[in-house]
Design an enzyme around this catalytic site. Structure first.
Site, short mmCIF file in Angstrom:
data_model
loop_
_atom_site.label_atom_id
_atom_site.label_comp_id
_atom_site.label_asym_id
_atom_site.label_seq_id
_atom_site.Cartn_x
_atom_site.Cartn_y
_atom_site.Cartn_z
N GLU A 63 0.90 -1.22 0.06
CA GLU A 63 0.15 0.02 0.07
C GLU A 63 0.58 1.04 0.15
OE1 GLU A 63 -1.02 -2.80 1.90
OE2 GLU A 63 -2.51 -3.03 0.30
N LEU A 91 10.07 -5.25 4.53
CA LEU A 91 9.51 -6.76 3.50
C LEU A 91 10.57 -8.36 4.02
CD1 LEU A 91 8.52 -5.46 0.26
CD2 LEU A 91 7.01 -7.30 1.46
N SER A 95 7.56 -18.67 2.75
CA SER A 95 7.94 -19.77 2.02
C SER A 95 6.90 -19.85 0.27
CB SER A 95 7.32 -20.79 2.54
OG SER A 95 5.96 -20.45 3.13
N HIS A 98 4.18 -14.29 -2.84
CA HIS A 98 4.52 -12.63 -2.21
C HIS A 98 5.57 -12.13 -2.42
CE1 HIS A 98 -0.13 -12.85 -1.57
NE2 HIS A 98 0.38 -12.10 -1.19
N1 RBF Z 1 3.51 -6.51 3.68
C1 RBF Z 1 4.48 -5.88 4.23
O1 RBF Z 1 4.61 -4.54 5.06
N2 RBF Z 1 6.04 -6.86 4.90
C2 RBF Z 1 5.85 -8.34 4.65
O2 RBF Z 1 7.09 -9.08 4.53
C3 RBF Z 1 3.94 -8.60 4.22
N3 RBF Z 1 4.28 -9.79 3.87
C4 RBF Z 1 3.12 -10.33 2.98
C5 RBF Z 1 3.16 -11.64 2.69
C6 RBF Z 1 2.32 -12.11 2.34
C7 RBF Z 1 1.07 -14.15 2.20
C8 RBF Z 1 0.61 -11.43 1.86
C9 RBF Z 1 -0.86 -12.09 1.65
C10 RBF Z 1 1.25 -10.08 2.69
C11 RBF Z 1 1.79 -9.74 3.64
N4 RBF Z 1 1.95 -8.19 3.59
C12 RBF Z 1 3.46 -7.77 4.02
C13 RBF Z 1 1.02 -7.38 3.43
C14 RBF Z 1 1.01 -7.19 2.34
O3 RBF Z 1 2.38 -6.02 1.75
C15 RBF Z 1 -0.47 -6.02 1.51
O4 RBF Z 1 -0.51 -5.38 2.87
C16 RBF Z 1 -1.24 -6.97 1.27
O5 RBF Z 1 -1.35 -7.66 0.67
C17 RBF Z 1 -3.30 -5.74 1.52
O6 RBF Z 1 -3.05 -5.58 -0.08
#
Ligand code: RBF
Length: 164
Positions: A63, A91, A95, A98
């Site tokens: 976002e 981030l 596994s 994504h």
């Molecule tokens: N958002 C992060 O800021 N860091 C992450 O490590 C992260 N890992 C995610 C892993 C998965 C499997 C999913 C579904 C989402 C993750 N997100 C993460 C959230 C992503 O940035 C976002 O907010 C959502 O997918 C909603 O659009």
């Protein structure tokens, strides 16, 4: 030996007239909090006033690009335009695929946003293979690495001031 991190910036820029937006994701909150704190600390060292550091959040790193754009527009509409934005996200590879997709799309869109908004949009996103790597880069592991949030604060001030 290579210098990691910004080290000293080449000039002590005057940030006292700047208004800087920080927009952070809420995933990996402990690490995010440390990075935001580092960025704020550095901005203040450059003279940016507390009331001119505006902090906003979005759910996750994905976002950040659109959130940054909306944040910029909102501040402009209330006649308090931002000079730079520091989007901050953490981030951590899981596994599935994504991680790769979010890293790729977020990075590309944040880069484009510099040109679209015509203000510096700093790359404050850690893309780490493990939580430990991210903690180290947020200065949370004693004696390991510095807080990268500080570099992002310094980069924002330099990028606004250098070319004026
Ligand atoms: N958002 C992060 O800021 N860091 C992450 O490590 C992260 N890992 C995610 C892993 C998965 C499997 C999913 C579904 C989402 C993750 N997100 C993460 C959230 C992503 O940035 C976002 O907010 C959502 O997918 C909603 O659009």
């Amino acid at each position: 030996m290579a210098v990691k991190g910004l080290g000293g910036v080449d000039k002590q820029y005057d940030g006292s007239k700047l208004r800087i937006g920080i927009i952070h994701a809420r995933w990996n909150k402990k690490i995010i909090d440390a990075l935001v704190e580092g960025a704020v600390k550095r901005l203040k060292e450059f003279g940016v006033l507390s009331e001119n550091i505006v902090i906003e959040s979005v759910p996750g790193s994905f976002e950040l690009p659109y959130g940054s754009k909306l944040f910029y527009e909102k501040q402009k509409n209330i006649h308090a335009p931002l000079d730079a934005i520091i989007p901050i996200g953490v981030l951590i590879k899981g596994s599935t695929m994504h991680f790769e997709y979010i890293c790729d799309s977020t990075t590309n869109q944040l880069m484009k946003l510099n040109f679209e908004l015509n203000i510096p949009v700093i790359f404050g996103v850690l893309t780490c293979l493990t939580e430990e790597q991210a903690e180290a880069r947020a200065g949370l592991i004693e004696g390991k690495m510095h807080n990268h949030g500080e570099d992002w604060g310094a980069a924002a001030v330099e990028m606004v001031c250098k070319f004026k």
